[in-house]
Design an enzyme around this catalytic site. Structure first.
Site, short mmCIF file in Angstrom:
data_model
loop_
_atom_site.label_atom_id
_atom_site.label_comp_id
_atom_site.label_asym_id
_atom_site.label_seq_id
_atom_site.Cartn_x
_atom_site.Cartn_y
_atom_site.Cartn_z
N GLU A 59 0.80 -1.23 0.00
CA GLU A 59 0.00 0.00 0.00
C GLU A 59 0.83 1.27 0.00
O GLU A 59 0.48 2.25 -0.64
CB GLU A 59 -0.96 -0.01 1.20
CG GLU A 59 -2.16 0.90 1.04
CD GLU A 59 -1.88 2.38 1.30
OE1 GLU A 59 -2.64 3.22 0.79
OE2 GLU A 59 -0.93 2.68 2.04
N ASP A 60 1.93 1.26 0.73
CA ASP A 60 2.77 2.46 0.76
C ASP A 60 4.23 2.03 0.75
O ASP A 60 4.57 0.90 1.14
CB ASP A 60 2.46 3.30 2.00
CG ASP A 60 2.93 4.75 1.85
OD1 ASP A 60 3.31 5.14 0.73
OD2 ASP A 60 2.91 5.49 2.84
N HIS A 121 -0.45 0.66 7.25
CA HIS A 121 -1.07 1.48 6.20
C HIS A 121 0.03 2.43 5.68
O HIS A 121 1.01 1.99 5.10
CB HIS A 121 -2.27 2.22 6.80
CG HIS A 121 -3.26 2.70 5.81
ND1 HIS A 121 -4.55 3.08 6.15
CD2 HIS A 121 -3.18 2.90 4.48
CE1 HIS A 121 -5.20 3.47 5.08
NE2 HIS A 121 -4.39 3.38 4.06
N ILE A 123 3.31 4.91 5.62
CA ILE A 123 4.60 4.89 6.31
C ILE A 123 5.42 6.11 5.94
O ILE A 123 5.20 6.75 4.91
CB ILE A 123 5.41 3.61 6.01
CG1 ILE A 123 5.76 3.52 4.51
CG2 ILE A 123 4.65 2.37 6.46
CD1 ILE A 123 6.65 2.33 4.16
N HIS A 140 -3.43 -0.26 12.12
CA HIS A 140 -4.85 -0.41 12.45
C HIS A 140 -5.11 -1.72 13.19
O HIS A 140 -5.78 -2.61 12.68
CB HIS A 140 -5.70 -0.36 11.19
CG HIS A 140 -5.58 0.89 10.39
ND1 HIS A 140 -5.97 2.12 10.87
CD2 HIS A 140 -5.08 1.11 9.15
CE1 HIS A 140 -5.74 3.04 9.94
NE2 HIS A 140 -5.19 2.45 8.90
N ASN A 174 -4.64 7.54 7.81
CA ASN A 174 -4.39 6.96 6.50
C ASN A 174 -2.91 7.05 6.15
O ASN A 174 -2.26 6.04 5.98
CB ASN A 174 -5.24 7.67 5.44
CG ASN A 174 -5.17 7.03 4.08
OD1 ASN A 174 -4.11 6.90 3.49
ND2 ASN A 174 -6.32 6.61 3.55
N ASP A 175 -2.38 8.26 6.08
CA ASP A 175 -0.98 8.43 5.70
C ASP A 175 -0.30 9.39 6.66
O ASP A 175 -0.96 10.11 7.43
CB ASP A 175 -0.89 8.94 4.26
CG ASP A 175 0.49 8.75 3.66
OD1 ASP A 175 1.27 7.94 4.21
OD2 ASP A 175 0.80 9.40 2.64
N ASN A 230 -6.06 11.79 2.01
CA ASN A 230 -5.38 10.52 1.79
C ASN A 230 -3.87 10.67 1.92
O ASN A 230 -3.35 10.74 3.01
CB ASN A 230 -5.79 9.97 0.41
CG ASN A 230 -5.49 8.50 0.26
OD1 ASN A 230 -4.39 8.05 0.51
ND2 ASN A 230 -6.47 7.73 -0.18
N ASP A 275 -3.93 9.00 -4.76
CA ASP A 275 -3.72 8.28 -3.50
C ASP A 275 -2.43 8.80 -2.85
O ASP A 275 -2.30 9.99 -2.58
CB ASP A 275 -3.69 6.78 -3.77
CG ASP A 275 -3.97 5.94 -2.53
OD1 ASP A 275 -3.51 6.31 -1.43
OD2 ASP A 275 -4.63 4.89 -2.66
N ASN A 276 -1.45 7.95 -2.63
CA ASN A 276 -0.23 8.36 -1.94
C ASN A 276 0.69 9.19 -2.85
O ASN A 276 0.74 8.98 -4.06
CB ASN A 276 0.53 7.13 -1.44
CG ASN A 276 -0.19 6.45 -0.30
OD1 ASN A 276 -0.73 7.11 0.57
ND2 ASN A 276 -0.20 5.13 -0.31
#
Length: 361
Positions: A59-60, A121, A123, A140, A174-175, A230, A275-276
């Site tokens: 995800e990240d 999630h 980082i 989470h 989230n981030d 986000n 998103d990221n």
């Protein structure tokens, strides 16, 4: 008269529902189909799987100046697909200096850390003056929100758990972007914690999510009014903070002040769900993992999987930033791209729940 009033209220309710349904579909970009943009030298990253049939996601990611990349894997997020829902998450390490890089799982050391409920999630890393590398991870456990602070031990290929951070202003993380070992900005992607209220918040587009600055001495909301805040990151000189607003299809630029407050400078609009955000430390370019059609992310169909898209933004502070669609794919190879980052001519693309892609540009 009572029946007439009831019918009137019902009609108004249905009209409102239809109104919001159209808005919801627009915000999710529900009808966009992607036109492929290929890169010639790409391979799937080896090791982003729980088994031969179950991807664990990426995800990240965060790339250090020496080419070592941290990858968060195994996210379980309400309403989002997971191919390995019963497996704990992990942090992976990848060396982009290798000719054919693969990943290894970093051991987590610390008696007070519960590995079984690890659900990483966003980082971010921070390197202090003596070159100690700290990794901050949004976690989470049991679908709550914490920030886990680790010290990276490169020789041992491990993460030493130092601290768990919780706060009432960090309910739906989230981030995160670190500005010190225990100092960071973070996005809360929802206002409500209750799953039922979260779903209505999302559907109605209440735009109540927000960004927080955290330090051991001060915790404050620094920006709000987002339709699902986000990704977040910071410019190489530390003067500007970038925030992606997923369902508004925007990236916002804020000026950061000495007292950590943020002043909005400008916003950029896109035809995709941003998103990221990763920032090239050399050029200052933004690299963004995107979801061309958000409906396919939130309502997963293996026969019609979510596509992937990577955009690059150059000269974002100028009047005419240059936006390039670097990569786009219909989900056959890569589903649900959430992050992209570069290192010396190499591109690494991560996904919410699927695989990861490594390309030579």
């Amino acid at each position: 008269m009572a029946k007439l009033m009831l019918l009137t209220l019902l009609g108004l309710g249905l009209a409102l529902f239809r109104d919001h349904r159209a808005s919801y579909q627009t915000r999710l970009n529900a009808f966009r189909e992607i036109t492929p943009v290929e890169l010639p030298n790409c391979n799937l990253v080896k090791g982003i799987v729980f088994s031969s049939l179950a991807e664990t996601g990426s995800e990240d990611l965060e790339i250090l100046p020496n080419g070592l990349a941290f990858i968060s894997s195994g996210l379980k997020y309400p309403g989002i697909k997971s191919f390995a829902p019963d497996q704990p998450g992990k942090i992976l390490l990848m060396d982009l200096n290798e000719e054919d890089p693969t990943v290894l799982e970093l051991r987590v050391i610390g008696s007070n850390f519960d590995q079984s409920s690890f659900n990483p999630h966003g980082i971010s890393t921070f390197t202090d003056e003596d070159n100690t590398v700290y990794l901050l991870v949004v976690n989470h456990p049991d679908f709550k929100s914490t920030v886990e602070l680790f010290k990276f031990q490169e020789e041992e290929k491990s993460l030493l758990h130092l601290k768990t951070i919780k706060h009432k202003l960090l309910p739906n993380l989230n981030d995160i972007v670190a500005v010190g070992p225990e100092h960071f900005y973070a996005t809360n992607d929802h206002y409500f914690v209750d799953p039922y209220l979260r779903s209505w918040e999302l559907y109605l587009g209440l735009a109540w999510s927000y960004v927080v600055y955290y330090s051991p001495n001060e915790v404050r909301v620094m920006a709000d009014g987002f339709d699902l805040a986000n990704g977040i990151n910071i410019s190489p000189d530390g003067k500007y903070v970038y925030i992606s607003e997923l369902l508004a299809h925007k990236i916002h630029v804020y000026e950061k002040h000495a007292n950590w407050t943020l002043t909005p400078l400008k916003s950029l609009d896109f035809n995709t769900l941003v998103d990221n955000i990763s920032v090239d430390p050399v050029t200052g370019d933004l690299w963004v993992g995107c979801h061309p059609n958000g409906m396919k992310i939130f309502f997963y169909d293996p026969e019609n999987p979510p596509a992937s898209e990577v955009i690059r933004i150059q000269d974002i502070l100028t009047e005419e930033p240059k936006v390039t669609q670097v990569y786009a794919e219909n989900g056959t190879m890569l589903q649900g791209s959430s992050v992209a980052s570069v290192y010396k001519g190499k591109l690494l693309v991560g996904t919410v729940f699927h695989r990861a892609l490594y390309c030579k540009l």
